[in-house]
Design a protein around this motif. Structure first.
Motif, PDB file in Angstrom:
ATOM      1  N   GLU A 149       0.847  -1.198   0.000  1.00  0.00           N
ATOM      2  CA  GLU A 149       0.000   0.000   0.000  1.00  0.00           C
ATOM      3  C   GLU A 149       0.878   1.242   0.000  1.00  0.00           C
ATOM      4  OE1 GLU A 149      -2.800   2.037   3.290  1.00  0.00           O
ATOM      5  OE2 GLU A 149      -3.323  -0.029   2.794  1.00  0.00           O
ATOM      6  N   ALA A 150       0.489   2.217  -0.814  1.00  0.00           N
ATOM      7  CA  ALA A 150       1.246   3.468  -0.899  1.00  0.00           C
ATOM      8  C   ALA A 150       0.771   4.423   0.196  1.00  0.00           C
ATOM      9  CB  ALA A 150       1.064   4.116  -2.263  1.00  0.00           C
ATOM     10  N   GLU A 151       1.727   5.014   0.881  1.00  0.00           N
ATOM     11  CA  GLU A 151       1.453   6.088   1.843  1.00  0.00           C
ATOM     12  C   GLU A 151       2.157   7.332   1.321  1.00  0.00           C
ATOM     13  OE1 GLU A 151       2.993   4.840   5.613  1.00  0.00           O
ATOM     14  OE2 GLU A 151       1.296   3.503   6.006  1.00  0.00           O
ATOM     15  N   GLU A 178      -8.988   5.901   0.003  1.00  0.00           N
ATOM     16  CA  GLU A 178      -8.788   4.917  -1.053  1.00  0.00           C
ATOM     17  C   GLU A 178      -7.321   4.912  -1.470  1.00  0.00           C
ATOM     18  OE1 GLU A 178     -11.484   4.886  -4.339  1.00  0.00           O
ATOM     19  OE2 GLU A 178     -13.159   5.484  -3.081  1.00  0.00           O
ATOM     20  N   PRO A 179      -6.446   4.320  -0.646  1.00  0.00           N
ATOM     21  CA  PRO A 179      -5.027   4.315  -0.990  1.00  0.00           C
ATOM     22  C   PRO A 179      -4.746   3.442  -2.205  1.00  0.00           C
ATOM     23  CG  PRO A 179      -5.430   2.920   0.906  1.00  0.00           C
ATOM     24  CD  PRO A 179      -6.725   3.616   0.599  1.00  0.00           C
ATOM     25  N   LEU A 180      -3.691   3.765  -2.920  1.00  0.00           N
ATOM     26  CA  LEU A 180      -3.245   2.966  -4.045  1.00  0.00           C
ATOM     27  C   LEU A 180      -2.595   1.701  -3.490  1.00  0.00           C
ATOM     28  CD1 LEU A 180      -2.848   2.729  -7.103  1.00  0.00           C
ATOM     29  CD2 LEU A 180      -0.652   3.917  -6.803  1.00  0.00           C
ATOM     30  N   CYS A 181      -3.016   0.549  -3.996  1.00  0.00           N
ATOM     31  CA  CYS A 181      -2.478  -0.732  -3.532  1.00  0.00           C
ATOM     32  C   CYS A 181      -1.914  -1.513  -4.708  1.00  0.00           C
ATOM     33  CB  CYS A 181      -3.573  -1.558  -2.853  1.00  0.00           C
ATOM     34  SG  CYS A 181      -4.201  -0.825  -1.340  1.00  0.00           S
ATOM     35  N   GLU A 182      -1.038  -2.431  -4.401  1.00  0.00           N
ATOM     36  CA  GLU A 182      -0.457  -3.310  -5.416  1.00  0.00           C
ATOM     37  C   GLU A 182      -0.431  -4.730  -4.883  1.00  0.00           C
ATOM     38  OE1 GLU A 182       3.659  -4.069  -7.929  1.00  0.00           O
ATOM     39  OE2 GLU A 182       3.739  -2.865  -6.118  1.00  0.00           O
ATOM     40  N   GLU A 183      -0.904  -5.681  -5.700  1.00  0.00           N
ATOM     41  CA  GLU A 183      -0.696  -7.087  -5.428  1.00  0.00           C
ATOM     42  C   GLU A 183       0.478  -7.524  -6.290  1.00  0.00           C
ATOM     43  OE1 GLU A 183      -4.962  -9.041  -4.210  1.00  0.00           O
ATOM     44  OE2 GLU A 183      -4.270  -9.295  -6.255  1.00  0.00           O
ATOM     45  N   SER A 184       1.430  -8.195  -5.680  1.00  0.00           N
ATOM     46  CA  SER A 184       2.615  -8.666  -6.381  1.00  0.00           C
ATOM     47  C   SER A 184       2.746 -10.163  -6.127  1.00  0.00           C
ATOM     48  CB  SER A 184       3.848  -7.926  -5.868  1.00  0.00           C
ATOM     49  OG  SER A 184       5.018  -8.405  -6.479  1.00  0.00           O
TER      50      SER A 184
END
Length: 99
Positions: A12-14, A22-28
């Motif tokens: 999750e981007a902080e 609604e934070p920007l998230c990434e699944e890797s």
């Protein structure tokens, strides 16, 4: 004997330590080699922490990508990875496709 596991990790981007509704998230999805599922989970947690990083955004704010946890961990049931090896799968009903 060790085997390969796929791990879906959530980041999750902080921005400047401010929370967002609604934070920007990434699944890797990453691969880890481990003796068993417990060792794979420990390796994935360690990798997630190592992958955290920060940088200055275009507006001068500090953007920090934080590891939030493991979404899913799958035993690939393979001792060797070769071209074409399946690294992630999921089953769902046709009407439940959310991606």
């Amino acid at each position: 004997m060790s085997g390969w596991y796929s791990v879906c990790m959530l980041f999750e981007a902080e921005v400047d330590d401010r929370s967002s509704e609604e934070p920007l998230c990434e699944e890797s999805i990453r691969l880890v080699k481990a003796a068993d599922v417990d060792a794979a989970r420990m390796a994935a947690e360690s990798l997630g922490a190592e992958l955290e990083h920060a940088y200055s955004g275009s507006d001068g704010n500090t953007v920090r990508w934080v590891f939030r946890g493991i979404v899913e961990l799958q035993d690939l049931c393979e001792s060797e990875i070769v071209s074409g090896t399946e690294v992630f799968s999921r089953m769902f009903k046709k009407g439940q496709l959310d991606r």
